[in-house]
Design an enzyme around this catalytic site. Structure first.
Site, PDB file in Angstrom:
ATOM      1  N   GLY A   4     -15.202   6.112  12.495  1.00 27.79           N
ATOM      2  CA  GLY A   4     -15.773   5.405  13.576  1.00 27.79           C
ATOM      3  C   GLY A   4     -14.794   5.009  14.794  1.00 27.79           C
ATOM      4  O   GLY A   4     -13.673   5.845  14.758  1.00 27.79           O
ATOM      5  N   GLY A   5     -15.192   4.176  15.660  1.00 28.93           N
ATOM      6  CA  GLY A   5     -14.461   3.992  16.762  1.00 28.93           C
ATOM      7  C   GLY A   5     -13.206   3.290  16.575  1.00 28.93           C
ATOM      8  O   GLY A   5     -12.299   3.677  17.187  1.00 28.93           O
ATOM      9  N   PHE A   6     -13.077   2.437  15.444  1.00 28.90           N
ATOM     10  CA  PHE A   6     -11.871   1.753  15.426  1.00 28.90           C
ATOM     11  C   PHE A   6     -11.525   1.758  13.673  1.00 28.90           C
ATOM     12  O   PHE A   6     -10.947   0.758  13.116  1.00 28.90           O
ATOM     13  CB  PHE A   6     -11.858   0.371  15.864  1.00 28.90           C
ATOM     14  CG  PHE A   6     -12.998  -0.532  15.492  1.00 28.90           C
ATOM     15  CD1 PHE A   6     -12.971  -1.269  14.176  1.00 28.90           C
ATOM     16  CD2 PHE A   6     -14.325  -0.464  16.077  1.00 28.90           C
ATOM     17  CE1 PHE A   6     -14.050  -2.110  13.827  1.00 28.90           C
ATOM     18  CE2 PHE A   6     -15.418  -1.100  15.511  1.00 28.90           C
ATOM     19  CZ  PHE A   6     -15.179  -2.045  14.318  1.00 28.90           C
ATOM     20  N   ASP A  58     -25.230  -0.330  16.273  1.00 28.00           N
ATOM     21  CA  ASP A  58     -24.954   0.950  16.136  1.00 28.00           C
ATOM     22  C   ASP A  58     -25.872   1.503  14.942  1.00 28.00           C
ATOM     23  O   ASP A  58     -25.453   2.433  14.248  1.00 28.00           O
ATOM     24  CB  ASP A  58     -23.591   1.187  15.659  1.00 28.00           C
ATOM     25  CG  ASP A  58     -23.011   2.688  15.839  1.00 28.00           C
ATOM     26  OD1 ASP A  58     -23.606   3.218  16.739  1.00 28.00           O
ATOM     27  OD2 ASP A  58     -22.091   3.025  15.316  1.00 28.00           O
ATOM     28  N   GLY A  60     -15.683  10.025   6.808  1.00 25.93           N
ATOM     29  CA  GLY A  60     -16.069   9.887   8.111  1.00 25.93           C
ATOM     30  C   GLY A  60     -15.101   8.926   8.865  1.00 25.93           C
ATOM     31  O   GLY A  60     -13.951   8.520   8.473  1.00 25.93           O
ATOM     32  N   ARG A  98     -11.425   4.215   9.865  1.00 21.12           N
ATOM     33  CA  ARG A  98     -11.704   5.637   9.105  1.00 21.12           C
ATOM     34  C   ARG A  98     -12.308   5.224   7.819  1.00 21.12           C
ATOM     35  O   ARG A  98     -12.165   4.221   7.007  1.00 21.12           O
ATOM     36  CB  ARG A  98     -10.428   6.421   8.985  1.00 21.12           C
ATOM     37  CG  ARG A  98      -9.987   6.698  10.107  1.00 21.12           C
ATOM     38  CD  ARG A  98      -8.591   7.722   9.963  1.00 21.12           C
ATOM     39  NE  ARG A  98      -7.855   8.412  11.057  1.00 21.12           N
ATOM     40  CZ  ARG A  98      -7.066   9.152  11.308  1.00 21.12           C
ATOM     41  NH1 ARG A  98      -6.452   9.786   9.784  1.00 21.12           N
ATOM     42  NH2 ARG A  98      -6.782   9.769  12.296  1.00 21.12           N
TER      43      ARG A  98
END
Length: 445
Positions: A105-107, A223, A103, A109
């Protein structure tokens, strides 16, 4: 030159001895001790100083450096989790190879790994190493996250803060995400039934209630979505990535503020679009979206559907206003195996969570109370359909058995019958004669 008066002793006026050269030295006299120049010292020495090997000198720390080091040590001691070395986590993920990447995300891994020491499978989130200015901000947030413990939250096992590396280590969930079981279910896979869906909704609501109302300090999820709800083998839900929105903000100027929301389009509250801020009430809105997904089996945004059905909230709004249409929201895979009373209350709760104005949305404690009651309601009994009865199958006719032999009537009996039956006619007598003849033929044969 035979005598060396400079090295002898002479009597002082007081009668004591005086070491020669202590006040007067001849041309060949060497000093007993070598003194360092006065310029090496800030003040005159009280006694002669011997020259020796220089001692190790600790460089002076900049102002505040000592306090910073002590703060880091205090933060590390306050973290309820293991401090991993970077080499341990690199070995667990085969040096973060792409085939272990599960996966992003924005900032950060997300990698799946296996610890060498105990063989445990874990999930490792590797943060953007350019997003944090130092360890203080990272350790502060990790210290908060490590103190959050509830049965519907994924446990934080440990962390890594080696050099510029920032990593978080979580427990691994065998059942995958809610998204895996809810959308695009293949025909050979059994879909989630109504009871399981409500159990997942109730557990996720309890995790969110803990973060909002029981954690100290309270935590805004930021989130909440189906892909962040993990399941174990018995479909017990656990929330992941909670608190990471705040962790992203603490990274300093290099961290984009909205990065944790990537991939959450359709789950975010209207006020986020207006101001970019997430609150507890925006978490409630996101929960309403997930609850609607559990009811309908639809994605938050599905561009493969007609325009008026692509956004799940827009599609459901007309049906929220008419209780007779609630059944149209139900996932066709469930069929009609759900309690009608429970459906009415769940849809009403989803509608309240999805209110445009955040002030009228419920608290998560109220949501938990409602869902906890609904999970105990059994499904309605299956409706009995009136099916026309099939035509009766033809009954097989057994082979005709031979007729039993009739006793041969005696002549006397016939004569008696003829005489006593005044109403018999010639046809009856003729029939009797034929029967007698048939009987005789059977006996002969």
């Amino acid at each position: 030159m035979s005598c060396l008066p400079c090295f002898g002793k002479k009597k002082t006026d007081e009668g004591g001895d005086e070491q020669a050269g202590s006040t007067r030295r001849g041309p060949m006299t060497a000093p007993a001790v070598v003194q360092a120049p006065m310029s090496y010292f800030g003040a005159p020495a009280a006694a002669p100083v011997a020259v020796a090997a220089p001692a190790a000198v600790t460089p002076a720390k900049p102002p505040g450096e000592s306090d910073k080091g002590s703060s880091e040590d205090a933060l590390r001691q306050g973290i309820e989790g293991k401090a991993f070395a970077f080499r341990e986590l690199a070995a667990a993920t085969d040096h973060f190879t792409p085939y272990n990447l599960v996966g992003e995300g924005g900032f950060f891994r997300v990698y799946k790994g296996q610890l060498e020491k105990d063989g445990r499978t874990v999930v490792i989130k590797q943060m953007d190493k350019h997003g944090f200015q130092g360890n203080i901000e990272f350790l502060t947030e990790v210290s908060k996250l490590s103190k959050l413990h509830q049965e519907n939250l994924v446990d934080l096992i440990g962390y890594c803060a080696d050099g510029d590396q920032r990593l978080l280590v979580y427990e691994h969930m065998d059942g995958g995400t809610l998204e895996d079981h809810l959308f695009d279910v293949p025909p050979e896979k059994k879909p989630l039934d109504w009871t399981t869906r409500m159990m997942v909704a109730n557990g996720a609501a309890q995790g969110l209630e803990y973060l909002h109302e029981k954690a100290d300090p309270p935590v805004v999820y930021g989130d909440f979505k189906a892909s962040n709800i993990l399941l174990d083998a018995s479909f017990t839900p656990k929330l992941s990535d909670f608190g990471l929105a705040q962790l992203g903000k603490s990274g300093g100027g290099n961290m984009p503020m909205a990065s944790p929301m990537m991939g959450s389009f359709g789950c975010l509250a209207p006020e986020y679009d207006r101001g970019g801020q997430v609150t507890m009430k925006s978490d409630v809105y996101s929960f309403g979206v997930v609850l609607l997904q559990l009811i309908s089996g639809r994605r938050a945004v599905d561009t493969n559907r007609p325009d008026e059905e692509q956004n799940i909230v827009t599609w459901a709004q007309p049906m929220f206003k008419d209780q007779k249409r609630y059944h149209e929201l139900v996932d066709p895979l469930i069929k009609r195996e759900y309690p009608s009373k429970a459906l009415n209350q769940v849809v009403a709760m989803a509608s309240m969570c999805l209110q445009e104005e955040d002030c009228v949305r419920p608290m998560m404690g109220d949501v938990v109370m409602t869902l906890g009651f609904l999970t105990m309601l059994p499904p309605d009994p299956p409706s009995v359909e009136v099916v026309p009865a099939p035509a009766p199958a033809p009954v097989p006719v057994p082979d005709a058995a031979p007729a039993p032999k009739k006793e041969k009537k005696s002549h006397h009996h016939r004569h008696h019958s003829d005489s006593s039956s005044s109403s018999s006619d010639g046809e009856d007598a003729h029939e009797e004669e034929e029967e007698e003849e048939e009987e005789e033929e059977e006996e002969q044969s």
